[in-house]
Write an enzyme that holds these catalytic residues in place. Structure first.
Site, PDB file in Angstrom:
ATOM      1  N   LYS A 105       0.826  -1.208   0.000  1.00  0.00           N
ATOM      2  CA  LYS A 105       0.000   0.000   0.000  1.00  0.00           C
ATOM      3  C   LYS A 105       0.867   1.268   0.000  1.00  0.00           C
ATOM      4  O   LYS A 105       0.625   2.181  -0.773  1.00  0.00           O
ATOM      5  CB  LYS A 105      -0.927   0.022   1.231  1.00  0.00           C
ATOM      6  CG  LYS A 105      -1.868  -1.172   1.320  1.00  0.00           C
ATOM      7  CD  LYS A 105      -2.845  -1.029   2.475  1.00  0.00           C
ATOM      8  CE  LYS A 105      -2.218  -1.022   3.856  1.00  0.00           C
ATOM      9  NZ  LYS A 105      -1.575  -2.298   4.252  1.00  0.00           N
TER      10      LYS A 105
ATOM     11  N   ARG B 252      -9.413   0.317   9.082  1.00  0.00           N
ATOM     12  CA  ARG B 252      -8.959  -1.023   9.432  1.00  0.00           C
ATOM     13  C   ARG B 252      -9.977  -1.793  10.260  1.00  0.00           C
ATOM     14  O   ARG B 252      -9.765  -2.956  10.548  1.00  0.00           O
ATOM     15  CB  ARG B 252      -7.669  -0.916  10.240  1.00  0.00           C
ATOM     16  CG  ARG B 252      -6.392  -1.124   9.410  1.00  0.00           C
ATOM     17  CD  ARG B 252      -5.242  -0.830  10.337  1.00  0.00           C
ATOM     18  NE  ARG B 252      -4.028  -1.512  10.026  1.00  0.00           N
ATOM     19  CZ  ARG B 252      -2.939  -0.927   9.528  1.00  0.00           C
ATOM     20  NH1 ARG B 252      -2.962   0.333   9.182  1.00  0.00           N
ATOM     21  NH2 ARG B 252      -1.830  -1.620   9.365  1.00  0.00           N
TER      22      ARG B 252
ATOM     23  N   ARG C 131      12.092  -5.825   4.704  1.00  0.00           N
ATOM     24  CA  ARG C 131      11.814  -4.426   4.389  1.00  0.00           C
ATOM     25  C   ARG C 131      12.764  -3.483   5.125  1.00  0.00           C
ATOM     26  O   ARG C 131      13.052  -3.671   6.303  1.00  0.00           O
ATOM     27  CB  ARG C 131      10.373  -4.111   4.798  1.00  0.00           C
ATOM     28  CG  ARG C 131       9.973  -2.686   4.515  1.00  0.00           C
ATOM     29  CD  ARG C 131       8.503  -2.526   4.444  1.00  0.00           C
ATOM     30  NE  ARG C 131       7.840  -2.581   5.730  1.00  0.00           N
ATOM     31  CZ  ARG C 131       6.536  -2.364   5.877  1.00  0.00           C
ATOM     32  NH1 ARG C 131       5.777  -2.113   4.845  1.00  0.00           N
ATOM     33  NH2 ARG C 131       6.001  -2.428   7.083  1.00  0.00           N
TER      34      ARG C 131
ATOM     35  N   ARG D 212      11.695  -1.190  10.570  1.00  0.00           N
ATOM     36  CA  ARG D 212      10.643  -0.782  11.509  1.00  0.00           C
ATOM     37  C   ARG D 212      10.614  -1.734  12.688  1.00  0.00           C
ATOM     38  O   ARG D 212      10.729  -2.934  12.505  1.00  0.00           O
ATOM     39  CB  ARG D 212       9.281  -0.793  10.797  1.00  0.00           C
ATOM     40  CG  ARG D 212       8.966   0.531  10.151  1.00  0.00           C
ATOM     41  CD  ARG D 212       7.744   0.453   9.309  1.00  0.00           C
ATOM     42  NE  ARG D 212       6.590  -0.174   9.962  1.00  0.00           N
ATOM     43  CZ  ARG D 212       5.377  -0.170   9.426  1.00  0.00           C
ATOM     44  NH1 ARG D 212       5.167   0.429   8.273  1.00  0.00           N
ATOM     45  NH2 ARG D 212       4.375  -0.762  10.038  1.00  0.00           N
TER      46      ARG D 212
ATOM     47  N   ARG E  15       0.334  -8.761  13.499  1.00  0.00           N
ATOM     48  CA  ARG E  15      -0.305  -7.776  12.612  1.00  0.00           C
ATOM     49  C   ARG E  15      -1.212  -8.477  11.597  1.00  0.00           C
ATOM     50  O   ARG E  15      -2.283  -7.986  11.268  1.00  0.00           O
ATOM     51  CB  ARG E  15       0.767  -6.938  11.900  1.00  0.00           C
ATOM     52  CG  ARG E  15       1.470  -5.978  12.859  1.00  0.00           C
ATOM     53  CD  ARG E  15       2.774  -5.455  12.302  1.00  0.00           C
ATOM     54  NE  ARG E  15       2.613  -4.678  11.092  1.00  0.00           N
ATOM     55  CZ  ARG E  15       3.585  -4.452  10.223  1.00  0.00           C
ATOM     56  NH1 ARG E  15       4.793  -4.938  10.440  1.00  0.00           N
ATOM     57  NH2 ARG E  15       3.363  -3.739   9.154  1.00  0.00           N
TER      58      ARG E  15
HETATM   59  P1  AMP Z   1       1.009   0.530   8.981  1.00  0.00           P
HETATM   60  O1  AMP Z   1       2.163   1.448   8.783  1.00  0.00           O
HETATM   61  O2  AMP Z   1      -0.211   0.943   8.187  1.00  0.00           O
HETATM   62  O3  AMP Z   1       1.382  -0.923   8.755  1.00  0.00           O
HETATM   63  O4  AMP Z   1       0.568   0.655  10.521  1.00  0.00           O
HETATM   64  C1  AMP Z   1       1.463   0.346  11.544  1.00  0.00           C
HETATM   65  C2  AMP Z   1       0.727   0.207  12.857  1.00  0.00           C
HETATM   66  O5  AMP Z   1       0.056   1.437  13.172  1.00  0.00           O
HETATM   67  C3  AMP Z   1      -0.374  -0.839  12.876  1.00  0.00           C
HETATM   68  O6  AMP Z   1       0.125  -2.140  13.129  1.00  0.00           O
HETATM   69  C4  AMP Z   1      -1.248  -0.315  14.013  1.00  0.00           C
HETATM   70  O7  AMP Z   1      -0.649  -0.560  15.269  1.00  0.00           O
HETATM   71  C5  AMP Z   1      -1.191   1.194  13.795  1.00  0.00           C
HETATM   72  N1  AMP Z   1      -2.238   1.643  12.853  1.00  0.00           N
HETATM   73  C6  AMP Z   1      -2.064   2.221  11.629  1.00  0.00           C
HETATM   74  N2  AMP Z   1      -3.230   2.512  11.068  1.00  0.00           N
HETATM   75  C7  AMP Z   1      -4.185   2.113  11.945  1.00  0.00           C
HETATM   76  C8  AMP Z   1      -5.604   2.130  11.932  1.00  0.00           C
HETATM   77  N3  AMP Z   1      -6.293   2.613  10.859  1.00  0.00           N
HETATM   78  N4  AMP Z   1      -6.255   1.630  13.006  1.00  0.00           N
HETATM   79  C9  AMP Z   1      -5.602   1.151  14.078  1.00  0.00           C
HETATM   80  N5  AMP Z   1      -4.268   1.088  14.161  1.00  0.00           N
HETATM   81  C10 AMP Z   1      -3.550   1.567  13.097  1.00  0.00           C
END
Ligand code: AMP
Length: 224
Positions: free
Chosen positions: A20, A95, A133, A166, A177
Site C-alpha cells: 500500500k 482497518r 523491508r 521498523r 499484525r
Molecule cells: P502501517 O504502517 O499501516 O502498517 O501501521 C502500523 C501500525 O500502526 C499498525 O500495526 C497499528 O498498530 C497502527 N495503525 C495504523 N493505522 C491504523 C488504523 N487505521 N487503526 C488502528 N491502528 C492503526
C-alpha cells in the site's frame, strides 16, 4: 479523477506488506492527491515523543491496532487541510468496521467519493517481504533486501542515509499484525461490497510495483 469528475478518496486496502505504501508513493506520478497514511502519522507522533505518541507506542510495537477514536480523529483532522481538494489516497485506514463507518460519514461531509483498491498478496510472500523491508528515515523510500535492494547495502540510494528496519517488522510482530488484519480488517471487504463502494482487485505480486502502479493509475484516471 483530476479532470472535473467527482473528488475521490482512493482507499488502498490490503494486509500489512501488500504494498500500500509503495503504491501510494508511485501514484504521485499520475495523481496529485495527498498520501494519508495513519501508520506514518502515528509513527511521526512516536518520533516527536508527544502525548499521543507515548499512548500508542507499545500497542504499535506489539502489532495491535490502536483505538478507533484516536485514528478517526487523526484522519478527520487531516481531511480538513486544503490539499485534499483534489481528493486523497488513504493507506492503512480504515482497518475496522467502526473506522469504515466513521470514514463513510466523514467523506460524505467533505464531498469525497470512496473507491477501494484491494492489493491481494499471499501470506508467505508477506512474511518474507516484511522481514526484508528497510526504509530511509529521511526521505521515506522503501527497499526490500530480496526484491528491491539498495545499490549499496544498508544505504539509501537517494540521499545516502543509513536505512532502518521498523520495530514492528520482526517475525513475531508480523504474525500478530496479520492476525489483526484477518480478524478486524479483512471483513471490511464484505462491508464495502454491501455498501456499494466501487471496488477493484489488483494482484499485488505478479507484475512488480511499477506495473501494478500503471494499472492503478489507469483505474484512477479513467474514472475508476
Ligand atoms: P502501517 O504502517 O499501516 O502498517 O501501521 C502500523 C501500525 O500502526 C499498525 O500495526 C497499528 O498498530 C497502527 N495503525 C495504523 N493505522 C491504523 C488504523 N487505521 N487503526 C488502528 N491502528 C492503526
Amino acid at each position: 479523477m483530476n479532470n472535473g469528475g467527482p473528488r475521490k478518496a482512493l482507499i488502498l486496502f490490503g494486509s500489512p506488506g501488500s504494498g500500500k505504501g509503495t503504491q501510494a508513493k508511485l501514484l504521485k506520478s499520475c495523481w496529485s492527491a495527498p498520501h494519508v497514511s495513519t501508520g506514518d502519522m502515528l509513527r511521526a507522533h512516536i518520533e516527536a515523543g508527544d502525548e499521543l505518541g507515548l499512548e500508542v507506542r507499545a500497542v504499535m510495537q506489539a502489532g495491535m491496532l490502536v483505538p478507533d477514536d484516536l485514528v478517526n480523529r487523526l484522519v478527520e483532522k487531516r481531511l480538513l487541510q486544503d490539499d485534499t481538494q483534489a481528493g486523497v489516497v488513504l493507506d492503512g485506514y480504515p482497518r475496522t468496521l467502526q473506522q469504515a463507518e466513521t470514514l463513510g460519514e466523514t467523506l460524505g461531509r467533505h464531498g469525497l467519493a470512496p473507491v477501494v483498491i484491494h492489493l491481494k498478496v499471499d501470506y508467505n510472500e508477506i512474511i518474507s517481504r516484511l522481514s526484508g523491508r528497510r526504509q530511509c528515515p529521511l526521505c521515506g523510500t522503501l527497499y526490500n533486501l530480496t526484491t528491491n535492494p539498495p545499490k549499496v547495502n544498508g544505504i539509501c540510494d537517494k540521499d545516502g542515509t543509513l536505512l532502518v528496519t521498523r520495530p514492528d517488522d520482526s517475525e513475531a510482530v508480523i504474525r500478530q499484525r496479520l492476525e489483526e488484519y484477518d480478524h478486524q480488517t479483512r471483513p471490511l471487504l464484505e462491508y464495502f461490497r454491501r455498501a456499494g463502494v466501487p471496488f477493484y482487485e489488483v494482484d499485488g505480486i505478479d507484475d512488480g510495483p511499477q506495473a501494478i502502479s500503471t494499472r492503478i493509475c489507469r483505474l484512477v484516471t479513467q474514472g475508476g
